[in-house]
Design an enzyme around this catalytic site. Structure first.
Site, short mmCIF file in Angstrom:
data_model
loop_
_atom_site.label_atom_id
_atom_site.label_comp_id
_atom_site.label_asym_id
_atom_site.label_seq_id
_atom_site.Cartn_x
_atom_site.Cartn_y
_atom_site.Cartn_z
N PRO A 137 50.13 90.24 -84.18
CA PRO A 137 49.71 89.92 -82.81
C PRO A 137 48.45 89.07 -82.79
CG PRO A 137 49.04 92.16 -83.34
CD PRO A 137 49.79 91.63 -84.54
N CYS A 147 38.17 61.65 -69.93
CA CYS A 147 38.86 60.50 -69.34
C CYS A 147 40.36 60.55 -69.59
CB CYS A 147 38.26 59.21 -69.87
SG CYS A 147 36.53 59.10 -69.46
N1 LLP Z 1 52.75 84.82 -86.31
C1 LLP Z 1 53.16 83.54 -86.42
C2 LLP Z 1 53.97 83.15 -87.59
C3 LLP Z 1 52.82 82.60 -85.45
O1 LLP Z 1 53.26 81.35 -85.56
C4 LLP Z 1 52.03 83.00 -84.33
C5 LLP Z 1 51.65 82.04 -83.30
C6 LLP Z 1 51.60 84.35 -84.28
C7 LLP Z 1 51.99 85.22 -85.27
C8 LLP Z 1 50.76 84.88 -83.15
O2 LLP Z 1 51.43 84.79 -81.94
P1 LLP Z 1 50.83 85.45 -80.60
O3 LLP Z 1 50.83 86.95 -80.78
O4 LLP Z 1 49.44 84.94 -80.42
O5 LLP Z 1 51.73 84.99 -79.54
N2 LLP Z 1 48.71 77.60 -78.79
C9 LLP Z 1 49.75 78.32 -78.06
C10 LLP Z 1 50.32 79.46 -78.87
C11 LLP Z 1 50.84 79.04 -80.22
C12 LLP Z 1 51.32 80.20 -81.05
C13 LLP Z 1 51.62 79.77 -82.43
N3 LLP Z 1 52.03 80.84 -83.30
C14 LLP Z 1 49.18 78.76 -76.73
O6 LLP Z 1 48.02 78.47 -76.43
O7 LLP Z 1 49.90 79.36 -75.93
#
Ligand code: LLP
Length: 416
Positions: A273, A341
């Site tokens: 997470p 910008c």
């Molecule tokens: N594990 C893997 C292999 C991942 O690629 C990711 C996130 C996570 C865990 C963690 O996921 P989470 O629990 O945070 O959803 N920049 C985007 C989110 C990109 C997520 C990329 N991978 C945003 O701001 O919404």
């Protein structure tokens, strides 16, 4: 909540946000340590050891954040050699690190092997061969989990959906068995488990459980072939409410996952997470520079832009924007936009706010993928970060100075 009004003033735990802005300037990221701990406990309380919870470092990689989580016993999910170095610098344990990512370099593999990480989440047959090669050169065995793409629709934004066949991530389900057999044969690979990650900001358990069923079926099949699989890592992706969405019931999801894994047996469950640990534990504080009347709408021009918080520009993501000091003036319909910008440089469209030049606003739920995705576009120093602990605030990253921005750049003589 860790961010709340008292007598019309926004507080982060027991610290006045206006006082923090006065002391540290804006734009300013403010994190609540208590909220991070609370979010972590939500997972850890349901899944005590030996389950492994690996915080996804990319969501917020400040050393102070990583250190708090390390002290709570967290493992870490990293995607680069840089993130591994951060985890170690923050006091995290290498043997609790899992290494994700589609294009790990030989140097990154070598560094992770030397540190003795828990496992590599391998995303392709080619990566498996290279890892075997690097491990051979080090005369050690690389612990491996195969990241399989379960081909489920996570029903989230297309840019953050990763579990469909059409995405670049993971090994296609139909190739998983062949790659697992190959892993068994490679002398410097030790296959331990399988993993998946279907996307981010997912607010219902159904896609996760759907993916879990497919992964458990795969495990049963692999075991039938005599392949030992001892862990199932379901990745991250648990969403948070940004607007008025219903939060996902984390403990119900974890318990159901546990129930399904128990039915198969012999599995350590893992999760990665990110957002759900830090998202609601951070805000971005910004000051209104100008109020500008437009033809059909007004603009609040603020000192934080897309370089500080990229999510609205990149994903049309919604973040609540609230006044740091509540006012009795009647709200106006405004776009809250930054100084960069680019037309895409906005923090919020069509908001109802009563604010004038000099007023402070708080962009909520900015703790995940806020600072870590920030840049120096338009030669803007990145924001300072503070962590609040009760009535104390600690600077956990100083505001960048201008000369730091061109450190390492060199002028070249003009040939005439
Ligand atoms: N594990 C893997 C292999 C991942 O690629 C990711 C996130 C996570 C865990 C963690 O996921 P989470 O629990 O945070 O959803 N920049 C985007 C989110 C990109 C997520 C990329 N991978 C945003 O701001 O919404």
């Amino acid at each position: 909540m860790s961010f709340d009004y008292h007598d019309g003033l926004l507080y982060a735990e027991q610290c006045s946000v206006a006082a923090l802005a006065a002391q540290h300037g804006t734009p300013l990221y403010v994190y609540s340590q208590q909220q991070i701990v609370k979010n972590w406990q939500q997972f850890a309380a349901v899944w005590p050891a030996p389950h492994r919870l690996c915080y996804a470092v990319k969501a917020n990689s400040n050393l102070a954040v990583l250190n708090v989580l390390a002290q709570l016993g967290a493992g870490f999910d990293i995607v680069s050699g840089g993130e591994l170095a951060r985890v170690l610098a923050a006091g995290g344990r290498a043997d609790r690190v899992v290494f994700s990512g589609v294009a790990k370099s030989r140097a990154e593999m070598a560094a992770a092997l030397e540190q003795g990480i828990y496992c590599f989440n391998v995303e392709s047959a080619a990566e498996l061969e290279q890892l075997n090669d690097v491990a051979r050169a080090h005369q050690i065995t690389a612990p491996v989990s195969l990241r399989v793409n379960p081909d489920v629709d996570a029903q989230t934004h297309p840019y953050i959906s990763t579990g469909l066949k059409s995405n670049k991530f993971g090994i296609a389900m139909r190739h998983a068995r062949d790659v697992a057999v190959r892993a068994q044969d490679l002398p410097h690979i030790q296959l331990q488990g399988v993993d998946c990650h279907i996307g981010s900001q997912i607010l219902t358990a159904a896609p996760f459980l759907d993916a879990a069923d497919r992964m458990l079926a795969l495990i049963t099949q692999l075991r039938g072939d005599g392949i030992t699989i001892s862990h199932l890592n379901m990745g991250g992706g648990i969403g948070i409410p940004y607007q008025h969405e219903q939060a996902l019931d984390v403990s119900a999801y974890l318990l159901e996952l546990q129930r399904r894994a128990d039915a198969v047996g012999g599995l350590t469950l893992m999760l990665e997470p990110g957002r759900s640990i830090v998202g609601n534990a951070g805000i971005l504080v910004t000051e209104v520079i100008y109020h500008k009347a437009g033809d059909d709408k007004d603009f609040l021009l603020v000192d934080a832009g897309m370089n500080d918080l990229m999510r609205p520009a990149l994903y049309q993501a919604y973040h609540d924007i609230i006044p740091v000091k509540q006012s009795s003036a009647s709200p106006m319909l405004v776009d809250v936009v930054g100084p960069v910008c680019e037309t895409g440089d906005f923090l919020g469209h069509a908001r109802h706010l009563a604010a004038a030049a000099g007023d402070l606003l708080a962009v909520m739920n900015a703790g995940a993928y806020g600072f870590t995705m920030s840049s120096n576009y338009n030669t803007r120093p990145r924001a300072a970060e503070v962590m609040v602990v009760g009535d104390n605030a600690h600077v956990i990253r100083e505001r960048e100075t201008l000369s730091e921005l061109w450190k390492g750049e060199h002028i070249v003589e003009l040939r005439r």
